[in-house]
Design an enzyme around this catalytic site. Structure first.
Site, short mmCIF file in Angstrom:
data_model
loop_
_atom_site.label_atom_id
_atom_site.label_comp_id
_atom_site.label_asym_id
_atom_site.label_seq_id
_atom_site.Cartn_x
_atom_site.Cartn_y
_atom_site.Cartn_z
NE ARG A 1 -11.85 -28.70 -7.57
CZ ARG A 1 -10.62 -29.20 -8.32
NH1 ARG A 1 -11.07 -29.74 -9.38
NH2 ARG A 1 -9.45 -29.28 -7.93
CD1 TRP B 1 -3.25 -28.04 -7.30
CD2 TRP B 1 -2.44 -28.68 -5.56
NE1 TRP B 1 -2.82 -29.35 -7.61
CE2 TRP B 1 -2.22 -30.02 -6.36
CE3 TRP B 1 -1.77 -29.12 -4.15
CZ2 TRP B 1 -1.87 -31.24 -6.05
CZ3 TRP B 1 -1.28 -30.48 -3.82
CH2 TRP B 1 -1.32 -31.34 -4.86
CD GLU C 1 -7.38 -27.27 -11.18
OE1 GLU C 1 -7.20 -27.80 -10.41
OE2 GLU C 1 -8.24 -27.56 -12.34
CE LYS C 2 -5.22 -17.17 -14.24
NZ LYS C 2 -6.64 -17.56 -13.36
CD GLU D 1 -7.71 -35.69 -11.56
OE1 GLU D 1 -6.67 -34.89 -11.01
OE2 GLU D 1 -8.61 -35.51 -11.26
CG ASN E 1 -12.61 -34.84 -9.76
OD1 ASN E 1 -12.00 -35.89 -10.42
ND2 ASN E 1 -11.85 -33.83 -8.97
CD GLU E 2 -8.85 -35.65 -6.66
OE1 GLU E 2 -9.02 -34.07 -6.27
OE2 GLU E 2 -7.83 -35.81 -6.99
C1 GAL Z 1 -7.18 -32.96 -8.70
C2 GAL Z 1 -8.41 -32.57 -9.24
C3 GAL Z 1 -8.46 -32.27 -10.56
C4 GAL Z 1 -7.32 -31.02 -10.65
C5 GAL Z 1 -6.11 -31.37 -10.08
C6 GAL Z 1 -4.84 -30.47 -10.31
O1 GAL Z 1 -7.26 -32.85 -7.16
O2 GAL Z 1 -9.32 -33.86 -9.14
O3 GAL Z 1 -9.48 -31.67 -10.94
O4 GAL Z 1 -7.92 -30.02 -9.96
O5 GAL Z 1 -6.19 -31.79 -8.64
O6 GAL Z 1 -3.71 -30.84 -9.80
#
Ligand code: GAL
Length: 691
Positions: free
Chosen positions: A134, A337, A377-378, A329, A172-173
């Protein structure tokens, strides 16, 4: 071009307050906003219904939808299918859950990549990135811009009057995971951007100092992006490319925002990453959004992650000009991650969320509502984890929903600060370029150190740009303000002369906006402000420490300071006493200028030593400090009618006294009266209406 067609159901009916003012806060409920990203495209309709029930159970009143759904909404170029979005928005509206509608432009569909291969982003090393993850394609690609604007416009046309939609979430970001691209369209746009900035190629040559290493340009077409080269690349060239890249992303935002505005009146935002996206200059972005929203994730490896959280929230509030903002968020527990994804401890979820609230957030949202079962991201936590509703995380989410309901009276109140820290993204970009006098120079490290010292003292700070009006602050700290242009220097000078107290740490005021050294000794434009000059930088060896006459210990840096009006508050000790290369020279100075004073700290102090410096500066300015018990975070929010609330967050393992500030207060959740000796239990949070 493919034909324009639509396969979806007719647009839903108008929301009653569709004519509400465009900017400002989110229309609808006066409650604190609570919810998260919701990605229904990953689930069946049966699960949607269950999710909506659970959202209601948790008190969710806002979800961000559609952020990653371009491939579903526009399955082929120019062919739209809004059926899933129509259905989920109607279901959410029916349940009274509002929607922050995303434009899905962070992931152009596979057809886009196939049709427009030249839009793929190219890294500084010349690697062309491919589809399968992405992130934006080249922000300068005309095809991307056209496609992004088109899908934003179609969404706005269709949902501007949908009863669920209270807000727009563009992209997004921006800037993550990559912020710059070295493709052909970017190079062409960079040249245009430079022409606008400099007007003539001669002016560019002067600004970039291209006579150095024989880089003189004779025409715009010779100017390239600063690709990886044999040795270090001209720093002024790189700095301008960083400015351009941030602006290129901003142009993409503005394009989509304006497409939405042609149809819709709800506030439009895009989620920032205030302190964690160094590539974007948010000071330039903030005026373009209707309200500021931000994403924040804890750095799990840091035991002081809650202090960094506070810094992030304070910076976000500052970007919002002090107005309420939305935490778009954060996570309920571990992310997926980082090298080691540490789960939050019991109570940490509420402490984190309410620390953002304490610092001005009126919306508390998570990534994401239901944990994904597939994809990248599971293993990321969610409001509804894989363990389901019989889990601690879910119980804590529901509990937080209750707390936020009881805290509704805080909505719209503000945080006040009399102390500020300078945040200059351009300066950070410049300092991070190559070949600085020491690789131990780190603006980020210094910012965090000064912020932490103030946090421990319970001093709430705003962040400011050096060109801002600073007159409302008693003290302004400027850690590592390496790049300073003349207007900003004049602003700092005026602030001090007008009665302010400025504290500057080493390697500040060194270069102008082109990363060039102004004529004369260092620190250039700060010389008269600080009342000193620097004959030579005296950086220290790795691990070397120097002693100061006041007993503190410096590291990383020292200067050969020549006093020109300032007085030495503390000096480097004599050689035999460990004063190092600047032995006997001034280490900490104070200059009286006009009605104010300017302090200079020429070495890196840490812990109690830095705390001592901060205390001295605060005392000089007459700032009263009421230090909370160790681990207790206390922030006051003030309402329009002067009602004051204390949010007290206990990060420690033992109970902490709320302190005199809360005497005669009322606990917002229980209604009980509060006395100064009352405690906040270990790990707990209390919100107290002050008497
Ligand atoms: C953010 C992102 C989200 C998700 C999240 C996971 O940076 O906008 O879509 O990936 O991290 O921590």
């Amino acid at each position: 071009m493919p034909s324009q067609s639509e396969t979806a159901t007719p647009a839903p009916t108008a929301r009653p307050d569709a004519a509400a003012p465009r900017s400002g806060w989110i229309p609808g409920t006066s409650a604190i906003r609570f919810g998260g990203d919701y990605n229904p495209e990953q689930w069946t309709r049966e699960t949607w219904l269950e999710d909506i029930e659970l959202m209601r159970e948790a008190g969710v009143n806002l979800v961000s939808v559609g952020i990653f759904s371009w491939a579903l909404l526009e399955p082929r170029e120019g062919e739209y299918d809004f059926s899933f979005l129509d259905e989920i928005l109607d279901l959410l509206a029916g349940a009274g859950i509002d929607v922050d509608l995303g434009t899905p432009t962070t992931v152009p569909p596979a057809w886009f990549w196939k049709a427009y291969p030249h839009a793929a982003p190219v890294t500084r090393d010349g690697v062309t990135l491919g589809f399968g993850s992405r992130g934006i394609v080249s922000p300068s690609s005309p095809e991307y811009r056209r496609a992004a604007e088109a899908i934003a416009e179609r969404l706005a046309e269709r949902y501007a009057h949908h009863p669920a939609v209270v807000m727009w979430h563009v992209h997004n970001e921006y800037g993550a995971p990559i912020a710059e691209s070295f493709d052909e369209a970017s190079v062409a746009n960079f040249r245009t951007w430079l022409e606008r900035r400099y007007g003539s190629i001669d002016a560019l040559n002067r600004a970039w100092g291209t006579t150095f290493w024989g880089q003189v340009y004779r025409s715009w077409s010779e100017v390239d992006a600063p690709r990886r080269s044999q040795s270090i690349t001209n720093p002024a060239h790189r700095l301008d490319f960083q400015r351009f890249s941030s602006d290129a992303l901003l142009e993409c935002f503005v394009l989509e925002r304006d497409a939405i505005r042609r149809h819709a009146t709800q506030p439009i935002t895009t989620n920032f990453m205030a302190t964690s996206c160094p590539a974007v200059d948010y000071w330039r972005w903030a005026p373009e959004v209707d309200l500021v929203s931000n994403d924040h994730y804890l750095t799990a490896s840091r035991l002081d992650a809650h202090v960094l959280l506070a810094m992030d929230a304070d910076f976000t509030r500052s970007l919002a000009g002090g107005k309420p903002w939305v935490l778009m968020e954060h996570s309920t527990s571990a992310v997926n991650w980082q090298p080691r994804n540490v789960a939050k401890r019991p109570g940490e979820l509420a402490r984190n969320s309410l620390a953002h609230l304490a610092r001005g957030a009126d919306g508390i949202l998570y990534f994401q509502f239901r944990a994904s079962r597939f994809g990248a991201e599971k293993f990321h936590s969610a409001m509804l984890p894989h363990a389901g509703t019989s889990s601690r995380v879910w119980r804590e989410v529901v509990g937080l929903g209750d707390v936020l309901r009881s805290a509704e009276e805080l909505r719209g109140s503000r945080v006040e600060a009399s102390v500020a820290i300078v945040w200059s993204t351009e300066s950070f970009w410049a300092l991070d370029l190559d070949w600085r006098p020491s690789e131990d120079l780190s603006h980020r490290e210094r910012l965090e150190a000064f912020y932490a010292a103030l946090w421990e003292r319970g001093v709430t700070v705003d962040f400011v740009h050096p060109s801002h009006d600073l007159s409302g602050y008693d003290v302004v700290f400027a850690p590592s303000l390496y790049l300073l242009d003349e207007p900003s220097a004049a602003n700092l000078r005026g602030y001090v002369a007008g009665g302010g107290t400025l504290a500057v740490s080493y390697f500040s005021g060194i270069v102008d906006e082109h990363d060039a050294v102004p004529a004369g000794p260092f620190p250039g434009r700060l010389r008269d402000v600080l009342g000193l000059s620097i004959e030579e930088f005296l950086p220290l060896r790795d691990g070397e420490q120097v002693r100061l006459t006041d007993g503190s210990t410096g590291a990383v840096w020292s200067d050969d300071v020549v006093l020109e009006g300032a007085v030495a508050v503390s000096s480097y000790a004599e050689p035999a006493a460990g004063g190092g290369p600047a032995a006997g020279r001034p280490a900490i100075t104070r200059n009286a200028l006009g009605d104010g004073s300017a302090w200079y700290l020429s070495t890196r102090l840490d812990g109690a030593d830095l705390g001592g410096f901060v205390d001295a500066v605060l005392a000089d300015a007459g700032v009263a400090v009421d230090v909370p018990e160790a681990g207790l975070e206390r922030v006051v929010r003030v309402g329009d009618d002067s009602t004051r609330w204390l949010v007290a967050i206990n990060h420690a393992d033992a109970p902490a006294r709320v302190g005199a500030v809360a005497a005669d207060g009322v606990d917002v959740a229980s209604g009980a009266r509060v006395a100064a000796d009352d405690v906040v239990d270990a790990g707990a949070v209390r919100i107290i209406r002050l008497g």
